[in-house]
Design an enzyme around this catalytic site. Structure first.
Site, PDB file in Angstrom:
ATOM      1  N   GLU A   1       8.304  13.851   1.668  1.00  0.00           N
ATOM      2  CA  GLU A   1       7.887  13.009   2.791  1.00  0.00           C
ATOM      3  C   GLU A   1       9.058  12.630   3.694  1.00  0.00           C
ATOM      4  O   GLU A   1       8.986  11.647   4.424  1.00  0.00           O
ATOM      5  CB  GLU A   1       7.196  11.750   2.262  1.00  0.00           C
ATOM      6  CG  GLU A   1       5.956  12.040   1.434  1.00  0.00           C
ATOM      7  CD  GLU A   1       5.370  10.790   0.820  1.00  0.00           C
ATOM      8  OE1 GLU A   1       4.853   9.958   1.586  1.00  0.00           O
ATOM      9  OE2 GLU A   1       5.452  10.634  -0.414  1.00  0.00           O
TER      10      GLU A   1
ATOM     11  N   TYR B   1      -0.488  12.522   9.688  1.00  0.00           N
ATOM     12  CA  TYR B   1       0.703  12.370  10.510  1.00  0.00           C
ATOM     13  C   TYR B   1       0.715  13.173  11.801  1.00  0.00           C
ATOM     14  O   TYR B   1       1.551  12.915  12.676  1.00  0.00           O
ATOM     15  CB  TYR B   1       1.948  12.708   9.677  1.00  0.00           C
ATOM     16  CG  TYR B   1       2.061  11.821   8.464  1.00  0.00           C
ATOM     17  CD1 TYR B   1       2.235  10.450   8.605  1.00  0.00           C
ATOM     18  CD2 TYR B   1       1.943  12.325   7.169  1.00  0.00           C
ATOM     19  CE1 TYR B   1       2.314   9.613   7.505  1.00  0.00           C
ATOM     20  CE2 TYR B   1       2.015  11.494   6.062  1.00  0.00           C
ATOM     21  CZ  TYR B   1       2.204  10.145   6.237  1.00  0.00           C
ATOM     22  OH  TYR B   1       2.271   9.322   5.137  1.00  0.00           O
TER      23      TYR B   1
ATOM     24  N   ASP C   1      -6.016   2.609  -0.681  1.00  0.00           N
ATOM     25  CA  ASP C   1      -6.931   3.635  -0.201  1.00  0.00           C
ATOM     26  C   ASP C   1      -8.158   3.708  -1.103  1.00  0.00           C
ATOM     27  O   ASP C   1      -8.039   3.631  -2.333  1.00  0.00           O
ATOM     28  CB  ASP C   1      -6.228   4.993  -0.163  1.00  0.00           C
ATOM     29  CG  ASP C   1      -5.065   5.014   0.826  1.00  0.00           C
ATOM     30  OD1 ASP C   1      -5.132   4.264   1.822  1.00  0.00           O
ATOM     31  OD2 ASP C   1      -4.107   5.771   0.610  1.00  0.00           O
TER      32      ASP C   1
ATOM     33  N   ASN D   1      -0.329   2.019  -1.995  1.00  0.00           N
ATOM     34  CA  ASN D   1       0.911   2.527  -1.406  1.00  0.00           C
ATOM     35  C   ASN D   1       1.827   1.338  -1.147  1.00  0.00           C
ATOM     36  O   ASN D   1       1.511   0.474  -0.321  1.00  0.00           O
ATOM     37  CB  ASN D   1       0.579   3.257  -0.099  1.00  0.00           C
ATOM     38  CG  ASN D   1       1.764   3.972   0.509  1.00  0.00           C
ATOM     39  OD1 ASN D   1       2.903   3.570   0.323  1.00  0.00           O
ATOM     40  ND2 ASN D   1       1.497   5.030   1.245  1.00  0.00           N
TER      41      ASN D   1
END
Length: 306
Positions: A14, A209, A250, A269
């Site tokens: 990432e 993204y 999520d 997260n």
């Protein structure tokens, strides 16, 4: 004026997301009045330590993935006695390990998907769960490595043979329906957002993204009971792992048989993305918190050894 060092980049899959997050954060903190330096973190830890000497007033941790949100850099900063944003070592490590996080969520009575960690040999030999199911890395974020195995799919053995995310994989039941997410600031749930991937049915790395890769519907148009449950579960998950600062949960919401349906917590997260397409800043703005205010709040709540 406080001196803040932003850590970004890193060595994980990432890295590009972290670089994007870092650029946004640096600009926002300067706008908020902080004296900001930055470190593009690489493999040389000694270079990072040297750049953190003398110690800043706080570190803004904008790293994502391994070594950035798994407790590793958090432990280094604890050792140095430098306050940093987001969660500490234990919460970061547990959240990054999906198997450990699921165990904590289960013990807290939160709604999770059925599943378990399996060896690659077991996955190669046969279906570990009834079809369809999802195969995930135990310790990656941003949907890196996620695979779906559906009825009539013959890719299971190939997935096992080409797996590059460690000796085990997390296998979970496939939950049909919609993708929801809830950001948390401290002990406050911000909002429920529905995410619709533009390119397909899966909110993958590209959808997350790429510009225009997904549509965000805020507030999500779901049954009021589900909206309230998602807000409550997000705060409960944040507390169950001992998170601090901001996090994001999520969910899958199965309303295929009608509402109110079934809400399932997928993961938490502890280092939510802060890129131009990220969800946490969008939810904060929905609640009247600008991006510079959000970043400043994170710095003001920085801590260590927690």
């Amino acid at each position: 004026m406080s001196r803040v060092v932003v850590l970004y980049g890193g060595m994980s899959a990432e890295r590009e997301v972290s670089l994007s997050t870092g650029v946004q954060v640096i600009a926002a903190l300067r706008q908020a009045g902080f004296d900001v330096d930055s470190i593009d973190v690489g493999h040389d830890l000694s270079a990072v330590l040297a750049a953190l000497t003398p110690a800043p007033d706080a570190v803004f941790n904008a790293l994502h993935g391994r070594f950035g949100e798994d407790g590793a850099i958090q432990g280094v900063l604890d050792w140095m006695g430098i306050p940093y944003t987001h969660s500490g070592v234990r919460a970061s490590a547990m959240a990054m390990n999906k198997q450990a996080a699921k165990a904590m969520f289960a013990s807290a009575g939160l709604p999770i998907a059925k599943g378990r960690a399996v060896s690659l040999s077991e996955l190669e030999a046969g279906d570990p769960l009834p079809l369809p199911y999802v195969v995930k890395p135990v310790g990656e974020g941003s949907s890196v490595g996620v695979q779906f195995v559906r009825t009539g799919d013959n890719r299971r053995a190939e997935i096992a043979q080409t797996w590059s995310f460690g000796p085990t994989a997390l296998v979970e039941e496939y939950i049909p329906g919609r993708e929801l997410t809830v950001g948390v600031m401290g002990d406050r749930a911000l909002a429920v957002t529905e995410i619709r991937a533009v390119a397909g049915s899966f909110y993958d790395y590209e959808s997350k993204y790429a510009d225009g890769g997904s549509r965000h519907i805020i507030p999500a148009a779901v049954h009021p009971d589900i909206y309230a449950q998602a807000m409550e579960v997000a705060v409960s998950a944040h507390r169950a792992l001992g998170c601090r600062g901001a996090s994001r949960c999520d969910f899958r919401y199965d309303d295929t048989a009608g509402e109110p349906g079934r809400l399932v917590l997928l993961e938490i997260n502890t280092q939510p993305g802060l890129t131009p397409t990220s969800l946490l800043p969008e939810q904060a703005a929905h609640c009247g918190v600008s991006f510079p205010e959000l970043c400043a709040w994170m710095v003001e709540n920085a801590a260590c050894r927690v």
